[in-house]
Design a protein around this motif. Structure first.
Motif, PDB file in Angstrom:
ATOM      1  N   ARG A  62     100.762  47.402  27.642  1.00 27.20           N
ATOM      2  CA  ARG A  62     101.087  48.987  27.246  1.00 27.20           C
ATOM      3  C   ARG A  62     100.246  49.609  27.964  1.00 27.20           C
ATOM      4  O   ARG A  62     101.340  50.862  27.517  1.00 27.20           O
ATOM      5  CB  ARG A  62     101.437  48.304  26.100  1.00 27.20           C
ATOM      6  N   ASP A  63      99.412  49.999  27.682  1.00 21.71           N
ATOM      7  CA  ASP A  63      98.720  51.748  27.994  1.00 21.71           C
ATOM      8  C   ASP A  63      97.187  51.691  28.416  1.00 21.71           C
ATOM      9  O   ASP A  63      96.784  50.525  28.629  1.00 21.71           O
ATOM     10  CB  ASP A  63      99.519  52.327  26.525  1.00 21.71           C
ATOM     11  N   LEU A  64      96.734  52.758  28.855  1.00 13.07           N
ATOM     12  CA  LEU A  64      95.890  52.524  29.568  1.00 13.07           C
ATOM     13  C   LEU A  64      94.261  52.628  29.032  1.00 13.07           C
ATOM     14  O   LEU A  64      93.999  51.620  29.508  1.00 13.07           O
ATOM     15  CB  LEU A  64      95.880  53.941  30.691  1.00 13.07           C
ATOM     16  N   ASP A  65      94.913  52.936  27.777  1.00 16.29           N
ATOM     17  CA  ASP A  65      93.827  52.129  27.181  1.00 16.29           C
ATOM     18  C   ASP A  65      93.258  50.579  27.080  1.00 16.29           C
ATOM     19  O   ASP A  65      92.300  49.688  26.893  1.00 16.29           O
ATOM     20  CB  ASP A  65      93.386  52.580  26.034  1.00 16.29           C
ATOM     21  N   GLU A  66      94.436  49.779  26.561  1.00  9.75           N
ATOM     22  CA  GLU A  66      95.050  48.270  26.962  1.00  9.75           C
ATOM     23  C   GLU A  66      93.806  47.986  28.093  1.00  9.75           C
ATOM     24  O   GLU A  66      93.850  46.817  28.143  1.00  9.75           O
ATOM     25  CB  GLU A  66      95.995  47.575  26.047  1.00  9.75           C
ATOM     26  N   ALA A  67      94.607  48.855  29.441  1.00 11.81           N
ATOM     27  CA  ALA A  67      93.810  47.828  30.802  1.00 11.81           C
ATOM     28  C   ALA A  67      92.687  47.881  30.484  1.00 11.81           C
ATOM     29  O   ALA A  67      91.885  47.543  31.414  1.00 11.81           O
ATOM     30  CB  ALA A  67      94.629  48.846  31.938  1.00 11.81           C
ATOM     31  N   ARG A  68      91.761  49.033  29.912  1.00  9.32           N
ATOM     32  CA  ARG A  68      90.955  49.241  30.405  1.00  9.32           C
ATOM     33  C   ARG A  68      89.601  48.275  29.541  1.00  9.32           C
ATOM     34  O   ARG A  68      88.870  47.662  29.895  1.00  9.32           O
ATOM     35  CB  ARG A  68      89.965  51.059  29.811  1.00  9.32           C
ATOM     36  N   ALA A  95      95.910  51.719  37.877  1.00  9.44           N
ATOM     37  CA  ALA A  95      96.084  53.130  36.959  1.00  9.44           C
ATOM     38  C   ALA A  95      97.526  53.833  37.552  1.00  9.44           C
ATOM     39  O   ALA A  95      97.559  54.114  38.421  1.00  9.44           O
ATOM     40  CB  ALA A  95      95.045  54.095  36.306  1.00  9.44           C
ATOM     41  N   PRO A  96      97.724  54.248  36.552  1.00  7.83           N
ATOM     42  CA  PRO A  96      99.439  55.307  36.674  1.00  7.83           C
ATOM     43  C   PRO A  96      98.852  56.639  36.835  1.00  7.83           C
ATOM     44  O   PRO A  96      97.558  56.919  36.965  1.00  7.83           O
ATOM     45  CB  PRO A  96      99.587  55.266  34.725  1.00  7.83           C
ATOM     46  N   ASP A  98      98.117  60.436  38.029  1.00  8.67           N
ATOM     47  CA  ASP A  98      97.446  61.609  37.578  1.00  8.67           C
ATOM     48  C   ASP A  98      98.947  62.782  36.710  1.00  8.67           C
ATOM     49  O   ASP A  98      98.658  63.105  35.970  1.00  8.67           O
ATOM     50  CB  ASP A  98      96.396  62.285  37.491  1.00  8.67           C
ATOM     51  N   SER A 100     102.701  63.608  36.618  1.00 10.91           N
ATOM     52  CA  SER A 100     103.976  63.151  35.858  1.00 10.91           C
ATOM     53  C   SER A 100     105.557  63.029  36.766  1.00 10.91           C
ATOM     54  O   SER A 100     104.855  64.187  37.945  1.00 10.91           O
ATOM     55  CB  SER A 100     104.304  64.256  35.029  1.00 10.91           C
TER      56      SER A 100
END
Length: 108
Positions: A62-68, A95-96, A98, A100
């Motif tokens: 769901r997000d970058l923290d979970e991906a890490r 990762a997405p 940086d 927008s």
């Protein structure tokens, strides 16, 4: 003497599976296999179990923290003598960007 503990079973209607069973179902399937109700390092453990069978795996979170966290967990589960304890070279983190897509950008 103490009393025996009651068995720990999943709730009614819930099927618990072993990692090898999930990997076998995924490898035998011709389409998508949904696995629900997993938490913590379980998604990475499942992905690693499938990857060990020489299949390519895409784990979406769901997000970058979970991906890490998943990246670190996969590195642990897929570590071998060749890549020491990091799984480096086996796991790729996408990762997405940086910036927008709605940021104002002026051409040079």
């Amino acid at each position: 003497m103490s009393e025996a503990l009651e068995p720990v079973l999943p709730p009614e209607g819930v099927h618990a599976s072993r990692l090898a069973e999930i990997a076998a179902r995924v490898l035998a399937a011709k389409g998508v296999v949904h696995v629900a109700g997993v938490a913590g390092s379980a998604p990475a453990a499942i992905a690693a179990s499938i990857a060990r069978a020489d299949a390519r795996v895409v784990l979406v979170v769901r997000d970058l923290d979970e991906a890490r966290r998943a990246f670190a967990d996969l590195g642990f589960f897929l570590a071998t003598d060749e890549n020491e304890d990091t799984g480096e070279g086996v796991v790729l983190l996408l990762a997405p960007p940086d910036t927008s897509p709605w940021a104002e950008v002026s051409p040079d």
